[in-house]
Design a protein around this motif. Structure first.
Motif, PDB file in Angstrom:
ATOM      1  N   TRP A  13       0.853  -1.190   0.000  1.00 56.48           N
ATOM      2  CA  TRP A  13       0.000   0.000   0.000  1.00 56.48           C
ATOM      3  C   TRP A  13       0.887   1.237   0.000  1.00 56.48           C
ATOM      4  O   TRP A  13       2.043   1.186   0.385  1.00 56.48           O
ATOM      5  N   HIS A  14       0.309   2.356  -0.443  1.00 62.17           N
ATOM      6  CA  HIS A  14       1.072   3.606  -0.509  1.00 62.17           C
ATOM      7  C   HIS A  14       0.527   4.665   0.446  1.00 62.17           C
ATOM      8  O   HIS A  14       1.256   5.543   0.871  1.00 62.17           O
ATOM      9  N   PHE A  15      -0.770   4.578   0.723  1.00 61.70           N
ATOM     10  CA  PHE A  15      -1.330   5.463   1.745  1.00 61.70           C
ATOM     11  C   PHE A  15      -2.572   4.830   2.340  1.00 61.70           C
ATOM     12  O   PHE A  15      -3.156   3.908   1.785  1.00 61.70           O
ATOM     13  N   ILE A  16      -2.938   5.308   3.516  1.00 67.56           N
ATOM     14  CA  ILE A  16      -4.116   4.838   4.236  1.00 67.56           C
ATOM     15  C   ILE A  16      -5.090   5.997   4.322  1.00 67.56           C
ATOM     16  O   ILE A  16      -4.680   7.139   4.552  1.00 67.56           O
ATOM     17  N   THR A  17      -6.362   5.713   4.156  1.00 65.68           N
ATOM     18  CA  THR A  17      -7.373   6.734   4.404  1.00 65.68           C
ATOM     19  C   THR A  17      -8.219   6.311   5.606  1.00 65.68           C
ATOM     20  O   THR A  17      -8.608   5.155   5.716  1.00 65.68           O
ATOM     21  N   ILE A  18      -8.424   7.261   6.488  1.00 63.37           N
ATOM     22  CA  ILE A  18      -9.332   7.091   7.617  1.00 63.37           C
ATOM     23  C   ILE A  18     -10.379   8.173   7.417  1.00 63.37           C
ATOM     24  O   ILE A  18     -10.043   9.360   7.386  1.00 63.37           O
ATOM     25  N   SER A  19     -11.629   7.768   7.226  1.00 64.49           N
ATOM     26  CA  SER A  19     -12.634   8.780   6.894  1.00 64.49           C
ATOM     27  C   SER A  19     -13.984   8.475   7.528  1.00 64.49           C
ATOM     28  O   SER A  19     -14.269   7.351   7.933  1.00 64.49           O
ATOM     29  N   ARG A  20     -14.783   9.529   7.570  1.00 62.43           N
ATOM     30  CA  ARG A  20     -16.154   9.436   8.073  1.00 62.43           C
ATOM     31  C   ARG A  20     -17.000  10.389   7.245  1.00 62.43           C
ATOM     32  O   ARG A  20     -16.685  11.570   7.111  1.00 62.43           O
ATOM     33  N   TRP A  21     -18.055   9.851   6.640  1.00 64.98           N
ATOM     34  CA  TRP A  21     -18.975  10.626   5.814  1.00 64.98           C
ATOM     35  C   TRP A  21     -20.205  10.949   6.660  1.00 64.98           C
ATOM     36  O   TRP A  21     -20.817  10.058   7.241  1.00 64.98           O
ATOM     37  N   TYR A  22     -20.543  12.226   6.737  1.00 68.49           N
ATOM     38  CA  TYR A  22     -21.714  12.659   7.493  1.00 68.49           C
ATOM     39  C   TYR A  22     -22.815  13.035   6.517  1.00 68.49           C
ATOM     40  O   TYR A  22     -22.667  13.979   5.732  1.00 68.49           O
ATOM     41  N   THR A  23     -23.910  12.295   6.586  1.00 70.86           N
ATOM     42  CA  THR A  23     -25.061  12.599   5.749  1.00 70.86           C
ATOM     43  C   THR A  23     -25.851  13.691   6.458  1.00 70.86           C
ATOM     44  O   THR A  23     -26.338  13.497   7.575  1.00 70.86           O
ATOM     45  N   VAL A  24     -25.935  14.835   5.821  1.00 70.86           N
ATOM     46  CA  VAL A  24     -26.618  15.979   6.411  1.00 70.86           C
ATOM     47  C   VAL A  24     -28.031  16.048   5.841  1.00 70.86           C
ATOM     48  O   VAL A  24     -28.215  16.084   4.631  1.00 70.86           O
ATOM     49  N   SER A  25     -29.009  16.034   6.733  1.00 71.94           N
ATOM     50  CA  SER A  25     -30.414  16.047   6.309  1.00 71.94           C
ATOM     51  C   SER A  25     -30.760  17.329   5.572  1.00 71.94           C
ATOM     52  O   SER A  25     -30.273  18.410   5.911  1.00 71.94           O
ATOM     53  N   LEU A  26     -31.602  17.184   4.576  1.00 71.28           N
ATOM     54  CA  LEU A  26     -32.095  18.356   3.848  1.00 71.28           C
ATOM     55  C   LEU A  26     -33.015  19.167   4.744  1.00 71.28           C
ATOM     56  O   LEU A  26     -33.534  18.673   5.731  1.00 71.28           O
ATOM     57  N   GLY A  27     -33.250  20.392   4.395  1.00 76.04           N
ATOM     58  CA  GLY A  27     -34.239  21.206   5.098  1.00 76.04           C
ATOM     59  C   GLY A  27     -33.698  21.914   6.307  1.00 76.04           C
ATOM     60  O   GLY A  27     -32.926  22.858   6.197  1.00 76.04           O
ATOM     61  N   GLU A  28     -34.058  21.420   7.478  1.00 76.23           N
ATOM     62  CA  GLU A  28     -33.797  22.159   8.713  1.00 76.23           C
ATOM     63  C   GLU A  28     -32.329  22.371   9.048  1.00 76.23           C
ATOM     64  O   GLU A  28     -31.997  23.285   9.781  1.00 76.23           O
ATOM     65  N   SER A  29     -31.421  21.555   8.528  1.00 73.78           N
ATOM     66  CA  SER A  29     -30.002  21.743   8.857  1.00 73.78           C
ATOM     67  C   SER A  29     -29.463  23.039   8.271  1.00 73.78           C
ATOM     68  O   SER A  29     -28.556  23.655   8.807  1.00 73.78           O
ATOM     69  N   GLY A  30     -30.003  23.468   7.130  1.00 75.68           N
ATOM     70  CA  GLY A  30     -29.534  24.682   6.475  1.00 75.68           C
ATOM     71  C   GLY A  30     -28.179  24.516   5.804  1.00 75.68           C
ATOM     72  O   GLY A  30     -27.584  25.476   5.332  1.00 75.68           O
ATOM     73  N   MET A  31     -27.669  23.294   5.766  1.00 77.82           N
ATOM     74  CA  MET A  31     -26.365  23.031   5.160  1.00 77.82           C
ATOM     75  C   MET A  31     -26.546  22.710   3.676  1.00 77.82           C
ATOM     76  O   MET A  31     -27.543  22.132   3.281  1.00 77.82           O
ATOM     77  N   PRO A  32     -25.539  23.045   2.856  1.00 80.21           N
ATOM     78  CA  PRO A  32     -25.664  22.805   1.414  1.00 80.21           C
ATOM     79  C   PRO A  32     -25.519  21.341   1.003  1.00 80.21           C
ATOM     80  O   PRO A  32     -25.912  20.959  -0.085  1.00 80.21           O
ATOM     81  N   GLY A  33     -24.950  20.493   1.882  1.00 81.05           N
ATOM     82  CA  GLY A  33     -24.760  19.084   1.527  1.00 81.05           C
ATOM     83  C   GLY A  33     -24.002  18.346   2.606  1.00 81.05           C
ATOM     84  O   GLY A  33     -23.832  18.835   3.716  1.00 81.05           O
TER      85      GLY A  33
END
Length: 188
Positions: free
Chosen positions: A94-114
């Protein structure tokens, strides 16, 4: 046997490489301990992948990315580096490791674009790249909240284990205070 300058340089580079790999193993062991001690439901949300130079996931014998616990994923990376230090003639798995977490942001009330993604890349030379990225609804990258070459293990754990509510609060507060300015992750 006479030690030539070329052979001396080769030996020095070999020793430096072993030292770097040893330090990387220590760091991976620290992350392994940190993430393996999390509750199982928190571990389930975090992705750890060993990747080739082109970003494709490495096929490591005995490692099933869908079923293997985080501890096994870190251990596969550690074992791979240990084989190289021992002198077993193998190409890097291997050449690199990724450690990640994807946050699904709800539409509407969160006011976030994505949705929001937290990701740390750890390269074989020990260098790191961390980013918390905001995406639009079509998953195009909008901007990074934080980006940089370093982050404390504690801050990394915090960002990887936050729930969607906390990450939305973080994002809104960041935008309120800093706008869409990207800050250095070393400050975390």
């Amino acid at each position: 046997m006479k030690l030539t300058e070329a052979k001396l340089k080769e030996l020095i580079l070999e020793q430096m490489n072993e030292f770097q790999l040893g330090q990387l193993i220590e760091y991976l062991e620290e992350l392994q301990q940190t993430f393996s001690s999390l509750p199982e439901n928190a571990q389930f949300e975090i992705d750890v992948y060993l990747r080739k130079e082109n970003g494709i996931i490495s096929n490591i014998k005995g490692l099933d990315y869908l079923r293997s616990p985080l501890q096994d994923r870190f251990q596969a990376a550690i074992d791979s580096l240990a084989r190289e230090i021992e002198g077993t003639p193998v190409a890097p798995e291997w050449h690199f490791i990724t450690i990640s977490r994807w946050y699904t942001v709800s539409l509407g009330e969160s006011g976030m674009p994505g949705d929001i993604d937290s990701e740390l890349k750890i390269y074989r030379d020990g260098s790191k790249r961390f980013a918390i990225t905001q995406f639009d609804r079509e998953e195009n990258e909008l901007f990074n909240y934080y980006e940089g070459n370093d982050i404390s293990t504690r801050a990394l754990e915090d960002y990887m284990t936050s729930d969607e509510e906390k990450i939305i609060e973080f994002a809104k507060e960041h935008i309120k205070i800093n706008g869409k300015t990207t800050l250095d992750s070393a400050t975390l």
